[in-house]
Design an enzyme around this catalytic site. Structure first.
Site, PDB file in Angstrom:
ATOM      1  N   HIS A  63       0.845  -1.201   0.000  1.00 10.19           N
ATOM      2  CA  HIS A  63       0.000   0.000   0.000  1.00 10.19           C
ATOM      3  C   HIS A  63       0.873   1.241   0.000  1.00 10.19           C
ATOM      4  O   HIS A  63       1.499   1.587   1.012  1.00 10.19           O
ATOM      5  CB  HIS A  63      -0.916   0.030   1.224  1.00 10.19           C
ATOM      6  CG  HIS A  63      -1.961   1.100   1.160  1.00 10.19           C
ATOM      7  ND1 HIS A  63      -3.281   0.829   0.870  1.00 10.19           N
ATOM      8  CD2 HIS A  63      -1.896   2.443   1.329  1.00 10.19           C
ATOM      9  CE1 HIS A  63      -3.974   1.963   0.878  1.00 10.19           C
ATOM     10  NE2 HIS A  63      -3.137   2.954   1.146  1.00 10.19           N
ATOM     11  N   ASP A 110       2.210   2.978   3.264  1.00 14.98           N
ATOM     12  CA  ASP A 110       1.368   4.161   3.098  1.00 14.98           C
ATOM     13  C   ASP A 110       2.194   5.396   2.715  1.00 14.98           C
ATOM     14  O   ASP A 110       1.741   6.524   2.868  1.00 14.98           O
ATOM     15  CB  ASP A 110       0.531   4.450   4.350  1.00 14.98           C
ATOM     16  CG  ASP A 110      -0.595   5.438   4.093  1.00 14.98           C
ATOM     17  OD1 ASP A 110      -1.218   5.365   3.025  1.00 14.98           O
ATOM     18  OD2 ASP A 110      -0.837   6.308   4.962  1.00 14.98           O
ATOM     19  N   HIS A 168       1.298   5.287  -2.450  1.00 12.95           N
ATOM     20  CA  HIS A 168       0.692   6.180  -3.432  1.00 12.95           C
ATOM     21  C   HIS A 168       1.781   6.905  -4.215  1.00 12.95           C
ATOM     22  O   HIS A 168       2.844   7.212  -3.669  1.00 12.95           O
ATOM     23  CB  HIS A 168      -0.196   7.231  -2.755  1.00 12.95           C
ATOM     24  CG  HIS A 168      -1.210   6.676  -1.814  1.00 12.95           C
ATOM     25  ND1 HIS A 168      -2.356   6.035  -2.240  1.00 12.95           N
ATOM     26  CD2 HIS A 168      -1.248   6.660  -0.450  1.00 12.95           C
ATOM     27  CE1 HIS A 168      -3.061   5.672  -1.176  1.00 12.95           C
ATOM     28  NE2 HIS A 168      -2.413   6.036  -0.091  1.00 12.95           N
ATOM     29  N   ARG A 219     -10.687   0.566  -5.046  1.00 13.41           N
ATOM     30  CA  ARG A 219     -10.798   1.128  -3.708  1.00 13.41           C
ATOM     31  C   ARG A 219     -12.062   1.977  -3.616  1.00 13.41           C
ATOM     32  O   ARG A 219     -12.342   2.794  -4.486  1.00 13.41           O
ATOM     33  CB  ARG A 219      -9.587   1.998  -3.399  1.00 13.41           C
ATOM     34  CG  ARG A 219      -9.484   2.421  -1.937  1.00 13.41           C
ATOM     35  CD  ARG A 219      -8.398   3.455  -1.756  1.00 13.41           C
ATOM     36  NE  ARG A 219      -7.836   3.426  -0.407  1.00 13.41           N
ATOM     37  CZ  ARG A 219      -7.115   4.415   0.108  1.00 13.41           C
ATOM     38  NH1 ARG A 219      -6.865   5.503  -0.603  1.00 13.41           N
ATOM     39  NH2 ARG A 219      -6.630   4.332   1.328  1.00 13.41           N
ATOM     40  N   HIS A 274      -5.625  -0.125   6.470  1.00 10.05           N
ATOM     41  CA  HIS A 274      -5.094   0.569   7.631  1.00 10.05           C
ATOM     42  C   HIS A 274      -5.637   0.063   8.968  1.00 10.05           C
ATOM     43  O   HIS A 274      -6.127   0.843   9.803  1.00 10.05           O
ATOM     44  CB  HIS A 274      -5.366   2.077   7.503  1.00 10.05           C
ATOM     45  CG  HIS A 274      -4.806   2.694   6.249  1.00 10.05           C
ATOM     46  ND1 HIS A 274      -3.703   2.199   5.591  1.00 10.05           N
ATOM     47  CD2 HIS A 274      -5.213   3.780   5.528  1.00 10.05           C
ATOM     48  CE1 HIS A 274      -3.446   2.940   4.527  1.00 10.05           C
ATOM     49  NE2 HIS A 274      -4.353   3.895   4.453  1.00 10.05           N
TER      50      HIS A 274
END
Length: 289
Positions: A27, A244, A29, A118, A176
């Protein structure tokens, strides 16, 4: 590899333990200034492109990654697709789409490495209010592709969504730690729900971003650690770890990714279990060779 300065990551040290071959950050971005944010987004996105992320990989020792389209881009997945092309076969993606997405677009996304969708109940979305019906609609559309539905929601929202989550015809991935901050009260209800979903055999949990919705101080950290260990013990075969990065919901410069990995290691029963979560589990869910 120690001594590497990484944008949006505190510290320069490597994790205490060298990671196994094929370790996956499940995970993260990418924010690339070549791609404008959605009109609904009011903040300036960080510059967190693929070259910067490769520095993080060098520092912490991961080789595989899962790029998740952030809310910043709404339903525009161009940044994620460009990142997947640049990262190559050791990357997969999770896209964000509207409920009216058609089969041709989903097939196109699949060819580019997308393996899930998502649905965000945590922050405002560019198309309006996210609804439980969207989960069902999108799950029906991606079932034939072998994809999963990934849900970002606070603990209380997960409880509200329980009937829909139980009925999804595809695997469910929860972001999360479910934002479950303790074993008590409303968080305890959410923990009981997530454990029941895990027992059902089709739900996965991302052991990521323990700083989101966490309590403060040592007591808050210990409570979140207890939640993480409880979830991990319930279904180690369906746990995933993610950095993250670039940590957009945390204060700038406050998150050390090597320390995140060390904390994750402290949740595991042993290093063999840690390796399973870093290598085998993401290979099974995302289709890494």
């Amino acid at each position: 590899m120690a001594g590497i300065v990484v944008p949006h990551s505190a510290g320069i040290s490597a994790p205490a333990r060298t990671l196994p071959a094929g370790a996956c950050d499940s995970h993260m971005h990418i924010f690339d200034p070549r791609f404008p944010p959605s009109p609904h987004w009011r903040r300036t996105p960080p510059v967190a492109d693929v070259p910067a992320y490769r520095l993080l990989q060098q520092r912490i020792g991961t080789t595989r990654t899962v790029v998740v389209t952030p809310s910043t881009y709404g339903v525009d997945n161009r940044c994620t697709l460009a990142a997947l092309a640049e990262l190559g076969p050791q990357a997969r993606g999770v896209a964000v789409v509207d409920a009216d997405v058609d089969a041709a677009e989903l097939q196109r996304l699949h060819r580019h490495g997308i393996r899930g969708l998502r649905v965000n109940f945590y922050s405002p979305q560019s198309w309006g209010v996210t609804t439980p019906q969207m989960l069902t609609t999108l799950a029906d559309k991606v079932a034939a592709l072998g994809w999963h539905i990934q849900v970002l929601a606070r603990a209380g929202t997960l409880v509200e969504l329980a009937p829909v989550l139980r009925s999804l015809p595809v695997p469910l991935v929860i972001d999360h730690l479910g934002m479950i901050a303790s074993m008590d009260g409303a968080d305890g209800d959410a923990l009981a729900l997530v454990r029941a979903l895990l027992d059902g055999g089709r739900t996965w949990m991302k052991l990521s971003a323990p700083y989101i919705e966490a309590g403060t101080g040592a007591a808050g950290r210990e409570a979140r650690d207890e939640v993480a260990r409880t979830l991990l013990a319930a279904a180690p075969e369906r746990m995933l770890w993610g950095s993250d990065w670039p940590h957009t919901v945390a204060p700038a410069g406050s998150v050390d990714d090597a320390q995140l990995l060390d904390r994750f290691r402290s949740w595991c029963a042993n290093d063999r279990q840690m390796d399973r979560i870093l290598v085998d589990n993401p290979a099974a869910l995302y289709g890494f060779d």
